[in-house]
Design a protein around this motif. Structure first.
Motif, short mmCIF file in Angstrom:
data_model
loop_
_atom_site.label_atom_id
_atom_site.label_comp_id
_atom_site.label_asym_id
_atom_site.label_seq_id
_atom_site.Cartn_x
_atom_site.Cartn_y
_atom_site.Cartn_z
N LEU A 12 38.11 38.64 34.87
CA LEU A 12 38.78 39.92 35.06
C LEU A 12 38.46 40.77 33.84
N PHE A 13 38.09 42.02 34.10
CA PHE A 13 37.75 42.96 33.04
C PHE A 13 38.76 44.10 33.07
N ASN A 14 39.24 44.49 31.90
CA ASN A 14 40.18 45.61 31.75
C ASN A 14 39.47 46.67 30.92
N ASN A 15 39.08 47.77 31.56
CA ASN A 15 38.30 48.81 30.89
C ASN A 15 37.09 48.22 30.16
N GLY A 16 36.47 47.24 30.79
CA GLY A 16 35.26 46.62 30.23
C GLY A 16 35.50 45.41 29.35
N THR A 17 36.74 45.17 28.95
CA THR A 17 37.07 44.01 28.12
C THR A 17 37.24 42.79 29.01
N SER A 18 36.47 41.75 28.74
CA SER A 18 36.52 40.53 29.54
C SER A 18 37.73 39.68 29.15
N TYR A 19 38.40 39.14 30.17
CA TYR A 19 39.49 38.20 29.96
C TYR A 19 39.07 36.78 30.35
N LEU A 20 37.77 36.48 30.22
CA LEU A 20 37.27 35.15 30.54
C LEU A 20 38.03 34.11 29.72
N GLY A 21 38.57 33.12 30.38
CA GLY A 21 39.34 32.09 29.71
C GLY A 21 40.79 32.46 29.47
N GLN A 22 41.16 33.71 29.73
CA GLN A 22 42.54 34.16 29.51
C GLN A 22 43.26 34.48 30.82
N THR A 23 42.48 34.78 31.86
CA THR A 23 43.07 35.16 33.14
C THR A 23 43.62 33.92 33.83
N GLY A 24 44.92 33.91 34.06
CA GLY A 24 45.52 32.77 34.73
C GLY A 24 45.45 32.89 36.23
N GLU A 25 45.67 34.10 36.73
CA GLU A 25 45.75 34.28 38.17
C GLU A 25 45.57 35.76 38.50
N VAL A 26 44.92 36.02 39.62
CA VAL A 26 44.75 37.38 40.11
C VAL A 26 45.16 37.39 41.58
N THR A 27 46.03 38.32 41.94
CA THR A 27 46.38 38.50 43.35
C THR A 27 45.63 39.72 43.85
N ILE A 28 44.60 39.45 44.62
CA ILE A 28 43.76 40.53 45.16
C ILE A 28 44.62 41.41 46.05
N PRO A 29 44.48 42.73 45.92
CA PRO A 29 45.31 43.62 46.74
C PRO A 29 45.13 43.38 48.23
N LYS A 30 46.24 43.45 48.95
CA LYS A 30 46.19 43.36 50.41
C LYS A 30 45.61 44.65 50.95
N LEU A 31 44.90 44.55 52.04
CA LEU A 31 44.49 45.74 52.78
C LEU A 31 45.49 45.88 53.93
N VAL A 32 46.30 46.93 53.86
CA VAL A 32 47.41 47.10 54.80
C VAL A 32 47.33 48.47 55.46
#
Length: 171
Positions: A12-32
């Motif tokens: 996961l990148f936040n404004n280009g900053t990588s969170y490799l090794g720090q990201t625990g979980e990502v909930t991909i947005p639902k398409l509703v």
């Protein structure tokens, strides 16, 4: 028989900053879609009328181990597209070894930053809810869905579902 593609690696990148090794979980947005019942005169049943995106569509939830200063510095952003998050996932089928690159880009601002319980010696994580105004889903280099709410753009598989509506109101 075929096996499904499963997430094997992600970042996961936040404004280009990588969170490799720090990201625990990502909930991909639902398409509703927001679908409302309509039963007009002479109809022997109802149909669901499509009124655009659903109200809960714009949430992107993610977690990081520990605490992160960058997120805090982004708190209170003044615009609906202030910050860009990019999820990059590598999915693989275990029967064929075939891999797919999945990328989701959102632009938005953080609605909620939850530090959770803090206890010495225990695992700590920060949960963030980012509300997006722009969303793009790409699989193996092909843009599948692109939504830009402020600019009235909604592209699905190369077709802009809002193009005729924009033209009808002079945009």
């Amino acid at each position: 028989m075929a096996l499904p593609k499963k997430l094997k690696l992600m970042d996961l990148f936040n404004n280009g900053t990588s969170y490799l090794g720090q990201t625990g979980e990502v909930t991909i947005p639902k398409l509703v879609r927001k679908l409302e019942d309509w039963r007009g005169g002479g109809m022997n049943g109802n149909v669901k009328v499509d009124l655009g995106l659903g109200d809960d569509t714009t949430e992107f939830n993610w977690k990081l181990g520990g605490i992160d200063q960058l997120i805090l510095e982004q708190w209170g952003a003044q615009t609906v597209d202030a910050h860009m998050l990019r999820f990059a996932g590598s999915y693989q089928r275990d029967d064929t070894g075939e891999t797919s690159a999945v990328e989701i880009v959102v632009r938005g601002r953080h609605e909620e930053i939850d530090f959770g319980n803090q206890k010495q010696g225990d695992d700590t994580e920060t949960s963030v809810k980012t509300i997006w105004s722009y969303y793009k889903l790409t699989i193996d280099g092909k843009v599948i869905v692109e939504i830009d709410i402020p600019n009235m753009i909604e592209i699905v598989n190369g077709v802009d579902l809002m193009a005729k509506h924009r033209a009808n109101i002079g945009h």
